[in-house]
Motif scaffolding. Structure first.
Motif, short mmCIF file in Angstrom:
data_model
loop_
_atom_site.label_atom_id
_atom_site.label_comp_id
_atom_site.label_asym_id
_atom_site.label_seq_id
_atom_site.Cartn_x
_atom_site.Cartn_y
_atom_site.Cartn_z
N GLN A 37 -11.35 -22.82 -6.73
CA GLN A 37 -12.21 -23.76 -6.95
C GLN A 37 -13.55 -23.53 -6.76
OE1 GLN A 37 -10.30 -27.89 -6.06
NE2 GLN A 37 -9.48 -26.69 -4.73
N HIS A 68 -8.15 -38.96 -3.22
CA HIS A 68 -6.87 -39.27 -2.75
C HIS A 68 -6.75 -38.29 -1.75
CE1 HIS A 68 -7.23 -35.44 -5.02
NE2 HIS A 68 -5.94 -35.18 -4.44
N LEU A 89 2.17 -19.93 -9.33
CA LEU A 89 3.67 -20.13 -9.41
C LEU A 89 4.33 -20.16 -10.76
CD1 LEU A 89 6.22 -21.09 -7.70
CD2 LEU A 89 5.23 -23.40 -8.00
N GLY A 92 -13.09 -32.87 3.41
CA GLY A 92 -14.37 -33.33 3.12
C GLY A 92 -14.93 -34.66 3.84
N SER A 118 -5.34 -32.35 0.48
CA SER A 118 -4.89 -32.05 -0.83
C SER A 118 -3.25 -32.34 -0.88
CB SER A 118 -5.13 -30.98 -1.43
OG SER A 118 -4.69 -29.92 -0.77
N GLY A 119 -2.85 -32.69 -2.37
CA GLY A 119 -1.33 -32.45 -2.33
C GLY A 119 -0.63 -31.29 -1.60
N ILE A 120 -1.09 -30.07 -1.95
CA ILE A 120 -0.84 -28.99 -1.46
C ILE A 120 -1.00 -28.94 0.32
CG2 ILE A 120 -1.46 -26.38 -1.26
CD1 ILE A 120 0.03 -26.52 -3.73
N ARG A 137 -3.45 -30.50 -9.66
CA ARG A 137 -4.55 -30.21 -10.26
C ARG A 137 -4.54 -29.17 -11.39
NH1 ARG A 137 -9.82 -31.11 -9.09
NH2 ARG A 137 -9.36 -32.85 -7.93
N LYS A 140 -10.41 -38.01 5.82
CA LYS A 140 -9.30 -37.03 5.49
C LYS A 140 -8.86 -36.33 6.60
CE LYS A 140 -10.27 -36.53 0.48
NZ LYS A 140 -10.58 -35.47 -0.52
N TYR A 182 -15.70 -30.07 6.75
CA TYR A 182 -16.70 -29.09 6.34
C TYR A 182 -17.88 -29.32 5.99
CZ TYR A 182 -15.25 -29.95 1.63
OH TYR A 182 -15.27 -30.76 0.27
N GLU A 189 6.16 -29.22 -6.87
CA GLU A 189 5.24 -28.35 -7.22
C GLU A 189 4.36 -27.89 -5.82
OE1 GLU A 189 4.25 -26.36 -9.55
OE2 GLU A 189 2.01 -25.98 -9.21
N SER A 204 -1.01 -15.72 -5.09
CA SER A 204 0.03 -15.83 -6.17
C SER A 204 -0.36 -16.90 -6.87
CB SER A 204 1.43 -15.75 -5.55
OG SER A 204 1.67 -17.16 -4.83
N ILE A 211 -4.61 -19.36 -3.20
CA ILE A 211 -3.73 -20.12 -4.24
C ILE A 211 -4.49 -20.47 -5.18
CG2 ILE A 211 -1.64 -20.26 -2.76
CD1 ILE A 211 -2.72 -23.31 -2.47
N1 LIG Z 1 -1.31 -20.71 -6.97
C1 LIG Z 1 -0.42 -21.54 -6.92
O1 LIG Z 1 0.53 -21.27 -7.32
C2 LIG Z 1 -0.90 -23.12 -7.19
C3 LIG Z 1 0.17 -24.07 -7.22
C4 LIG Z 1 -0.27 -25.09 -7.33
C5 LIG Z 1 -1.52 -25.62 -7.02
N2 LIG Z 1 -2.47 -24.66 -6.92
C6 LIG Z 1 -3.86 -25.09 -6.52
O2 LIG Z 1 -3.84 -25.49 -5.27
C7 LIG Z 1 -5.08 -26.50 -5.35
C8 LIG Z 1 -4.55 -27.77 -4.72
O3 LIG Z 1 -3.87 -28.56 -5.59
P1 LIG Z 1 -3.43 -30.16 -5.58
O4 LIG Z 1 -2.75 -30.43 -6.87
O5 LIG Z 1 -3.12 -30.39 -4.08
O6 LIG Z 1 -4.91 -30.69 -5.92
P2 LIG Z 1 -5.82 -31.79 -5.13
O7 LIG Z 1 -4.87 -32.72 -4.41
O8 LIG Z 1 -6.64 -32.25 -6.06
O9 LIG Z 1 -6.72 -31.13 -4.12
C9 LIG Z 1 -7.82 -30.23 -4.25
C10 LIG Z 1 -8.67 -30.26 -3.02
O10 LIG Z 1 -9.50 -29.49 -3.11
C11 LIG Z 1 -10.55 -29.80 -2.37
N3 LIG Z 1 -11.75 -29.24 -2.94
C12 LIG Z 1 -12.67 -28.70 -2.48
N4 LIG Z 1 -13.91 -28.10 -3.30
C13 LIG Z 1 -13.36 -28.97 -4.45
C14 LIG Z 1 -13.78 -28.66 -5.88
N5 LIG Z 1 -14.96 -28.16 -6.30
N6 LIG Z 1 -13.24 -29.49 -6.76
C15 LIG Z 1 -12.00 -30.14 -6.37
N7 LIG Z 1 -11.58 -30.24 -5.07
C16 LIG Z 1 -12.20 -29.56 -4.14
C17 LIG Z 1 -10.63 -31.46 -2.24
O11 LIG Z 1 -10.60 -31.86 -0.73
P3 LIG Z 1 -11.97 -32.23 -0.08
O12 LIG Z 1 -12.32 -33.68 -0.66
O13 LIG Z 1 -11.68 -32.27 1.26
O14 LIG Z 1 -12.87 -30.97 -0.41
C18 LIG Z 1 -9.42 -31.76 -2.83
O15 LIG Z 1 -8.21 -32.37 -1.73
C19 LIG Z 1 -5.65 -26.63 -6.69
O16 LIG Z 1 -6.73 -25.75 -6.87
C20 LIG Z 1 -4.59 -26.03 -7.46
O17 LIG Z 1 -5.01 -25.44 -8.61
C21 LIG Z 1 -2.18 -23.51 -6.98
#
Ligand SMILES: NC(=O)c1ccc[n+]([C@@H]2O[C@H](COP(=O)([O-])OP(=O)(O)OC[C@H]3O[C@@H](n4cnc5c(N)ncnc54)[C@H](OP(=O)(O)O)[C@@H]3O)[C@@H](O)[C@H]2O)c1
Length: 332
Positions: free
Chosen positions: A236, A323, A260, A168, A146-148, A37, A172, A187, A118, A258, A233
């Protein structure tokens, strides 16, 4: 080399010279790259690469070491690796600080391994370095599918923590339970705070791993028990939130978080060392005994693979939110 460039908030295929590794770096011939993301945020101008880092997107790769810079020890040309990078993953060749390379887990293919760095680096450092999660404790992970989230469920369960998640859709939630979540709350149909308190008999959870922010914060703090840790982390649902200071004092909460990408190579190297020691043995598919009997085995969840040339379609797919787990680009 072929690579992907951001132009007008779109991903386009282009060609650039193959970069040269500097001291402490290696050049990796990329076989696959994970889509995250934060890459979408970068494409939309909301997450610029740190100074000195290439503008080519892509934060994680798998491949083979093609060339080593000076002062690189413990890695050889031709070695199969996966690696965390600060950018440059959507390309046929990518520069990687040697400290951020990990051996390809035994028995895992390049596509699966590209989806590890990541998410696993992020989950490890936030659950354990910041969230201080321990065996026997309970963690609530938002965005469980999510991936995370899919990595967090498996890593937390592997160390013996109880995992609650939100997601969501019912589909899932089902996938999250299969990965090891003891409680998965849709939720959209249920209140996660009610469910978390019910499941802990009002004691509350020990750690919340939050990627929502905004209006989630006050509810997350209510879901935490005494001594709980709140780890942010992502934001959103917004960067501003209301914090009940008295609640933080009364429950002796820790509110932390944090990012990364801007962290130093040494810090990322330390996380790589911890993953190699604690998680790599659980990813090993060649260990037949482990695979058969060990419930702790961790399997990265890959949802869909796109060719590098369709990077924009991969972003659109990730952005659609349907996904479960990771989206990967096949480069070679
Ligand atoms: N801080 C760090 O170091 C770090 C590092 C990597 C990633 N991240 C963050 O961690 C999050 C997950 O990353 P990812 O790559 O695993 O992403 P991802 O697979 O796209 O997951 C995002 C998840 O957030 C949920 N979601 C809820 N509200 C949302 C909204 N308004 N828009 C989009 N998604 C929403 C979705 O699940 P539902 O359909 O179940 O709601 C989706 O599964 C991202 O926000 C990313 O920026 C942070």
């Amino acid at each position: 080399m072929k690579c992907i460039e951001i132009s007008d908030r779109k991903l386009i295929l282009t060609e650039r010279p193959i970069p040269k590794p500097k001291s402490g770096e290696v050049l990796v011939k990329v076989y696959a790259a994970g889509v995250n993301r934060p890459d979408i945020l970068q494409r939309n101008g909301l997450y610029p690469p740190p100074e000195g880092v290439t503008d080519i997107p892509g934060l994680e790769i798998s491949g083979e070491i093609a060339e080593r810079g000076r002062n690189v020890e413990g890695l050889r040309n031709g070695q199969q690796v996966c690696a965390l990078v600060s950018g440059g993953g959507y390309a046929e060749y990518c520069i990687v600080p040697a400290r951020q390379c990990l051996p390809l887990p035994k028995g895992l293919d390049f596509i699966t391994a590209a989806g590890i760095p990541e998410t696993f680096f992020t989950v490890w450092t936030n659950l354990f370095d910041r969230g201080l999660l321990k065996k026997g404790e309970t963690v609530l992970v938002h965005g469980g599918a999510s991936g995370i989230g899919t990595a967090a469920i498996q890593i937390a369960a592997a160390i013996g923590a109880k995992v609650f998640v939100t997601a969501g859709t019912d589909e899932k939630c089902k996938a999250c339970r299969k990965l090891g979540a003891g409680l998965a709350v849709n939720y959209k149909t249920h209140d996660f705070l009610d469910e978390a308190l019910k499941a802990t008999r009002d004691k509350g959870v020990d750690v919340v791993l939050d990627m929502m922010g905004g209006e989630y914060l006050p509810r997350n703090l209510k879901a935490l028990g005494t001594g709980g840790r709140h780890v942010s982390i992502a934001i959103q649902h917004g960067r501003m939130a209301e914090l009940d200071i008295l609640q933080v004092m009364q429950k002796r909460l820790i509110v932390t978080g944090s990012t990364l990408r801007p962290r130093s190579v040494e810090e990322k190297g330390a996380i790589a060392d911890a993953l190699k020691k604690n998680i790599w043995p659980l990813l090993n598919r060649k260990n037949a005994l482990l695979a058969l009997f060990c419930k702790k085995r961790i399997t990265p969840v890959i949802d869909k693979v796109f060719p590098l040339t369709e990077a924009q379609a991969a972003h659109d797919y990730l952005d659609s939110g349907v996904h479960i787990g990771k989206v990967i680009l096949r480069v070679m």
